[in-house]
Scaffold this active site. Structure first.
Site, short mmCIF file in Angstrom:
data_model
loop_
_atom_site.label_atom_id
_atom_site.label_comp_id
_atom_site.label_asym_id
_atom_site.label_seq_id
_atom_site.Cartn_x
_atom_site.Cartn_y
_atom_site.Cartn_z
N LYS A 163 15.74 22.26 -10.81
CA LYS A 163 15.12 20.97 -11.11
C LYS A 163 16.06 19.97 -11.80
O LYS A 163 16.86 20.33 -12.63
CB LYS A 163 13.90 21.17 -12.02
CG LYS A 163 12.70 21.81 -11.36
CD LYS A 163 12.14 21.00 -10.20
CE LYS A 163 11.41 19.77 -10.65
NZ LYS A 163 10.18 20.09 -11.36
N GLU B 211 9.95 8.72 -16.86
CA GLU B 211 8.58 9.16 -17.11
C GLU B 211 8.14 8.83 -18.54
O GLU B 211 7.01 8.41 -18.78
CB GLU B 211 8.45 10.67 -16.87
CG GLU B 211 8.57 11.05 -15.41
CD GLU B 211 8.67 12.55 -15.23
OE1 GLU B 211 7.74 13.14 -14.69
OE2 GLU B 211 9.68 13.14 -15.65
N HIS C 76 0.83 -1.22 0.00
CA HIS C 76 0.00 0.00 0.00
C HIS C 76 0.86 1.27 0.00
O HIS C 76 0.43 2.31 0.49
CB HIS C 76 -0.95 0.04 1.20
CG HIS C 76 -1.70 -1.24 1.42
ND1 HIS C 76 -2.93 -1.50 0.87
CD2 HIS C 76 -1.35 -2.36 2.11
CE1 HIS C 76 -3.33 -2.72 1.23
NE2 HIS C 76 -2.38 -3.27 1.97
N SER D 130 14.73 21.86 -16.00
CA SER D 130 13.50 22.61 -16.29
C SER D 130 13.89 23.90 -16.98
O SER D 130 14.92 24.50 -16.67
CB SER D 130 12.77 22.90 -14.99
OG SER D 130 11.96 24.04 -15.12
#
Ligand code: ARG
Length: 458
Positions: free
Chosen positions: A283, A290, A156, A277
């Site tokens: 970043k 991804e 979980h 970024s």
């Protein structure tokens, strides 16, 4: 240029239709298979006396020349010649004249395209299998270094019990093993030779189908001419196997993305596999992971495209089936690219062992071990569970971990707890104790690594 099938037509095809039904823009990638398939077909025709040996030689030589020219970038395909099969045949006739017109004897594009796609997919399955083995090897190398790197295992997404990074990596090796098996199984059904099925009902010529199969490295020939030209199960199976590969990579990517957050801090991706970024200077984004996660959707879509395209088709060949190629090619390209990008990304990531160990110590991952300790001291598990639950609640209230409780504190929960408890709930020992086959103990994991390496050898 007149159409190869133009005899019964009085009008030219509308240009819009030419564009619309032409597949050359994408099936040109099958050229090598189309040509080698045609070479074997011509040789077989000569063998059984349908054409003369000299004619077969001229055809094979002409095809070889075309192959060389395509490979050297000297060929421009024509949209009006529709597909790769007719482009090659038309070029052959242009180059060697009348005898070129004999190549298509006892053959249809329907069995020809089935042949080409099967030969193509067979090679691509082999390429994907190699990439899976490479990735498995990389994961095993990494696992080898981390058999004692303790981290929390989750259920979980809540810290559950301590495991090691090696054990976690080996879970993915299991998935990749199954993926490899699935590809091998799919390959068995790909590797069947369909030529001889003709358009749908075979041919009256005395073809030697087994010869063609042998020449082209197939394990056997298709057994029903209708099925041979309408079957794309093998392409569906590949897309299903590719979908599972992508799903596995995607789950792993999700973890890599989570692990590289400041909140987890378990790993840092190498600069070469991250991006910045355009606005936020601080970043460092896990874009490769991804993108792989995102691309999994394409491959599931390819599978769905094929199933949907096939579901309403009456036997045998229908032009709808031309739509199999872009989906199949996309699945092949995507899964290969993702496997290629994934491997160096994990191989170069920096593992932050200390943060992993720290996280395993927090979050009461040794609570089950404390309960097991009580069981060993004669308390029934359900009661032990209750006792430990209360101890955890106490720890939460006093901001302590289980190992930080004193014996006096423990005695409020159970008099059965003695000094040995600290050893029983030591995180490293909790891992070491789980030496059951398939468990996270370093001994079990080393055995699992050995078995996985053995598998890779064959
Ligand atoms: N381009 C076609 C395909 O990809 C080849 C077979 C066409 N056969 C036909 N009778 N139109 O499926």
């Amino acid at each position: 240029m007149a159409k190869l099938w133009g005899g019964r037509f009085q009008k030219e095809t509308d240009q819009l239709v030419d564009d619309f039904h032409s597949s050359i823009s994408f099936d040109c990638r099958l050229y090598k298979y189309d040509i080698t398939g045609s070479m074997a077909h011509a040789q077989m025709l000569a063998r059984v006396g349908v054409i003369a040996p000299g004619e077969a030689e001229a055809i094979v030589a002409g095809l070889q020349q075309i192959l060389d020219d395509i490979e050297a970038g000297r060929v421009e395909f024509s949209v009006t010649a529709e597909d790769i099969h007719m482009n090659v045949e038309q070029m052959l006739i242009e180059r060697i004249g009348e005898v070129g017109k004999k190549l298509h004897t006892a053959r249809s594009r329907n069995d020809q395209v089935a042949l080409d796609v099967r030969m193509y997919l067979r090679d691509e399955i082999d390429a994907a299998t190699t990439l899976l083995a490479d990735l498995t090897g990389t994961l095993l190398d990494l696992a080898e270094k981390h058999t004692a790197t303790v981290m929390p295992g989750y259920t979980h997404l809540q810290r559950a019990q301590p495991i090691t990074l090696a054990h976690h990596l080996l879970a993915y090796c299991q998935m990749l093993n199954r993926d490899t098996d699935r590809l091998a199984d799919c390959r068995r059904r790909v590797n069947v030779m369909p030529l001889g099925a003709g358009a749908l009902a075979g041919t009256t010529f005395p073809l030697d189908r087994e010869y063609v199969a042998r020449e082209l490295g197939f394990a056997g020939v298709t057994e029903n001419s209708l099925d041979a030209v309408s079957d794309r199960d093998f392409a569906v199976e590949f897309c299903a196997a590719a979908s599972l590969i992508m799903m596995h990579l995607s789950r792993f990517c999700e973890e890599i993305i989570l692990w590289s957050t400041a909140e987890f801090g378990f790993i840092e991706l190498d600069d070469a596999y991250s991006t910045g970024s355009s606005m936020m200077p601080q970043k460092k984004n896990p874009d490769v992971a991804e993108l792989i996660r995102g691309k999994s959707g394409r491959v599931f879509g390819d599978l769905s495209t094929l199933l949907t395209m096939l579901k309403g088709l009456p036997l045998a060949y229908n032009k709808d089936m031309q739509e199999d190629k872009e989906a199949l090619f996309d699945a092949v390209d995507t899964v290969k690219k993702c496997l290629q990008a994934f491997r160096p990304m994990v191989a170069t990531m920096r593992v932050k062992d200390n943060n992993m160990a720290q996280a395993a110590r927090g979050g009461f991952t040794n609570a089950t071990d404390l309960a097991d300790y009580l069981v060993q001291r004669g308390i029934a598990f359900r009661e032990a569970h209750e006792i430990v639950g209360r101890a955890v609640a106490y720890c939460l209230e006093h901001q302590k971990s289980l190992e930080e409780l004193s014996l006096e504190e423990y005695h409020q929960f159970s008099p059965a707890i003695e000094a040995g408890v600290y050893q029983a709930i030591d995180i490293a020992r909790c891992v070491e104790g789980r030496s059951v086959t398939g468990g996270p103990a370093p001994t079990a994991v080393q055995e699992a690594i050995r078995a996985a390496r053995e598998r890779l050898k064959v």
